[in-house]
Write an enzyme that holds these catalytic residues in place. Sequence first.
Site, short mmCIF file in Angstrom:
data_model
loop_
_atom_site.label_atom_id
_atom_site.label_comp_id
_atom_site.label_asym_id
_atom_site.label_seq_id
_atom_site.Cartn_x
_atom_site.Cartn_y
_atom_site.Cartn_z
N SER A 146 0.88 -1.18 0.00
CA SER A 146 0.00 0.00 0.00
C SER A 146 0.91 1.22 0.00
O SER A 146 2.10 1.11 0.34
CB SER A 146 -0.84 0.00 1.28
OG SER A 146 -1.48 1.23 1.48
N TYR A 159 -1.72 -0.66 10.64
CA TYR A 159 -1.76 -0.93 9.19
C TYR A 159 -0.45 -0.47 8.52
O TYR A 159 0.15 -1.21 7.74
CB TYR A 159 -2.96 -0.21 8.58
CG TYR A 159 -3.21 -0.52 7.12
CD1 TYR A 159 -3.76 -1.74 6.73
CD2 TYR A 159 -2.92 0.41 6.12
CE1 TYR A 159 -4.00 -2.02 5.39
CE2 TYR A 159 -3.18 0.14 4.78
CZ TYR A 159 -3.72 -1.08 4.42
OH TYR A 159 -3.96 -1.36 3.10
N1 NAD Z 1 -8.65 -0.51 -1.41
C1 NAD Z 1 -7.66 0.29 -1.07
O1 NAD Z 1 -7.82 1.52 -0.99
C2 NAD Z 1 -6.29 -0.29 -0.80
C3 NAD Z 1 -5.18 0.56 -0.87
C4 NAD Z 1 -3.93 0.05 -0.64
C5 NAD Z 1 -3.76 -1.30 -0.38
N2 NAD Z 1 -4.84 -2.12 -0.33
C6 NAD Z 1 -4.61 -3.55 -0.07
O2 NAD Z 1 -5.18 -4.31 -1.12
C7 NAD Z 1 -5.40 -5.64 -0.68
C8 NAD Z 1 -6.77 -6.10 -1.11
O3 NAD Z 1 -7.74 -5.35 -0.38
P1 NAD Z 1 -9.04 -4.75 -1.07
O4 NAD Z 1 -8.89 -3.28 -1.05
O5 NAD Z 1 -9.34 -5.44 -2.35
O6 NAD Z 1 -10.13 -5.09 0.07
P2 NAD Z 1 -11.34 -6.12 0.08
O7 NAD Z 1 -11.83 -6.10 1.49
O8 NAD Z 1 -12.31 -5.79 -0.99
O9 NAD Z 1 -10.67 -7.53 -0.24
C9 NAD Z 1 -9.85 -8.21 0.70
C10 NAD Z 1 -10.18 -9.71 0.65
O10 NAD Z 1 -9.28 -10.38 1.56
C11 NAD Z 1 -10.05 -11.39 2.23
N3 NAD Z 1 -9.41 -11.75 3.49
C12 NAD Z 1 -9.43 -11.07 4.67
N4 NAD Z 1 -8.79 -11.78 5.62
C13 NAD Z 1 -8.34 -12.90 5.03
C14 NAD Z 1 -7.60 -14.03 5.49
N5 NAD Z 1 -7.22 -14.13 6.78
N6 NAD Z 1 -7.30 -15.03 4.62
C15 NAD Z 1 -7.71 -14.93 3.33
N7 NAD Z 1 -8.43 -13.91 2.83
C16 NAD Z 1 -8.73 -12.91 3.67
C17 NAD Z 1 -11.42 -10.74 2.43
O11 NAD Z 1 -12.42 -11.72 2.70
C18 NAD Z 1 -11.61 -10.02 1.10
O12 NAD Z 1 -12.25 -10.86 0.15
C19 NAD Z 1 -5.16 -5.62 0.83
O13 NAD Z 1 -3.87 -6.13 1.11
C20 NAD Z 1 -5.22 -4.14 1.17
O14 NAD Z 1 -4.50 -3.84 2.35
C21 NAD Z 1 -6.10 -1.65 -0.53
#
Ligand code: NAD
Length: 293
Positions: A146, A159
Site C-alpha cells: 500500500s 496498518y
Molecule cells: N482498497 C484500497 O484503498 C487499498 C489501498 C492500498 C492497499 N490495499 C490492499 O489491497 C489488498 C486487497 O484489499 P481490497 O482493497 O481489495 O479489500 P477487500 O476487502 O475488498 O478484499 C480483501 C479480501 O481479503 C479477504 N481476506 C481477509 N482476511 C483474510 C484471510 N485471513 N485469509 C484470506 N483472505 C482474507 C477478504 O475476505 C476479502 O475478500 C489488501 O492487502 C489491502 O491492504 C487496498
Amino acid sequence: MSEPFEFDGRVAVITGAASGFGRAFAQQAAALGMKLVLADVDQGLLDETVNALREGGTQVIGVRTDVRDAAQVDALAKAALDTYGKVHLLFNNAGVGTGGFVWESSAKDWDWVFGVNVMGVANGVRSFTPAMLTQGERAHIVNTASVAGLLSPPAMGVYNASKHAVVSLTETLYHDLKNVTDKVSCSLLCPAFVSTGIANAGRSRPDDLRNDAPPTRSQQAADLQLQRAVRSGKLTPGDVAKATFDAVREGRFYILTHPQILPSVKLRHEDIETLRNPTDPLSLKPEVRQAPQ
Ligand SMILES: NC(=O)c1ccc[n+]([C@@H]2O[C@H](COP(=O)([O-])OP(=O)(O)OC[C@H]3O[C@@H](n4cnc5c(N)ncnc54)[C@H](O)[C@@H]3O)[C@@H](O)[C@H]2O)c1
C-alpha cells in the site's frame, strides 16, 4: 528476463480473491487465458467469484484459506500443484486494516492485522517459492502492500507498520531471487485509496480477535477518514489490476498506481536524508483528513 511474461495457459493463485483487487486480478487473469486458484476466507463470496468465472469458461478452483495459518497456505499450494502441476503467478493480496492512535490499538488489533497482512504474505512466499524455483519456468510473485508501506499517515499505525513490513519483505525477496535465478521474480503493488471492501474489513475478523471495548474517538475518526478516502478514490479495482498485469508483463518491480503520492514519498525521504522531523503526509492531502474529536 528480457522477454515479456506470458499469461495465456499459465496458472495464477490469488489470495483475497473474493473481493476488491483480488477479484479484479482474477477477472484480468481469466481474460488473459490463465488457469486460476482462488483463495479467500469468505466462502460465500469465493464460491460466487469461482462460479461466475467458470460460467465464463475459465478453468478455476476455489480453496477456502485463512492466510494467517501456515498449514492452510501449504494446503493451498498443494491444491494448486495437484490440480495444475505448476504455479506461474502468485498474488499475496489478502489484507485488512484497523485505525486509531497507536497506543489505543489492542493486542488483538496487532495480532489480526499482522496475521493477515504480514504472515499471510510470508506464508505465501514460503509455501510457493520453492515449487516456482524447481519447475524451471518463468514465474512471478506480486505482493500487495500500500502507499501506507511507503508513508506513515497518522492514526493508521498498525496498518502502516504491517505494510512497511510487506515492502521490506518484498524488496528483500527481489534481491534473494536475483541471487539464485533469472526465471522467478516479484513485484510490489502500492496502491492509494480505491473503492473496495477494505473500509469494511472487520467483516472477516475472526470472533476470537474482535475487541471487547467499544471503539475510541481516534478509532472512530480513523474509520470515518478511511471511508471518506476510499469513497474519494478515482481508479477502479479493474484499473489497478490492469496496471499490475502490465507491470508483471514488463518485469517492473514497483507498481505505484497513484503517482500523485510521489511528492509525499519524496518528502519522507528528504526528512530522513536531512534528519528533519517527520512531515505529516496528509498535509498534502487535507481533503481526507478527519481529525479525532
Ligand atoms: N482498497 C484500497 O484503498 C487499498 C489501498 C492500498 C492497499 N490495499 C490492499 O489491497 C489488498 C486487497 O484489499 P481490497 O482493497 O481489495 O479489500 P477487500 O476487502 O475488498 O478484499 C480483501 C479480501 O481479503 C479477504 N481476506 C481477509 N482476511 C483474510 C484471510 N485471513 N485469509 C484470506 N483472505 C482474507 C477478504 O475476505 C476479502 O475478500 C489488501 O492487502 C489491502 O491492504 C487496498
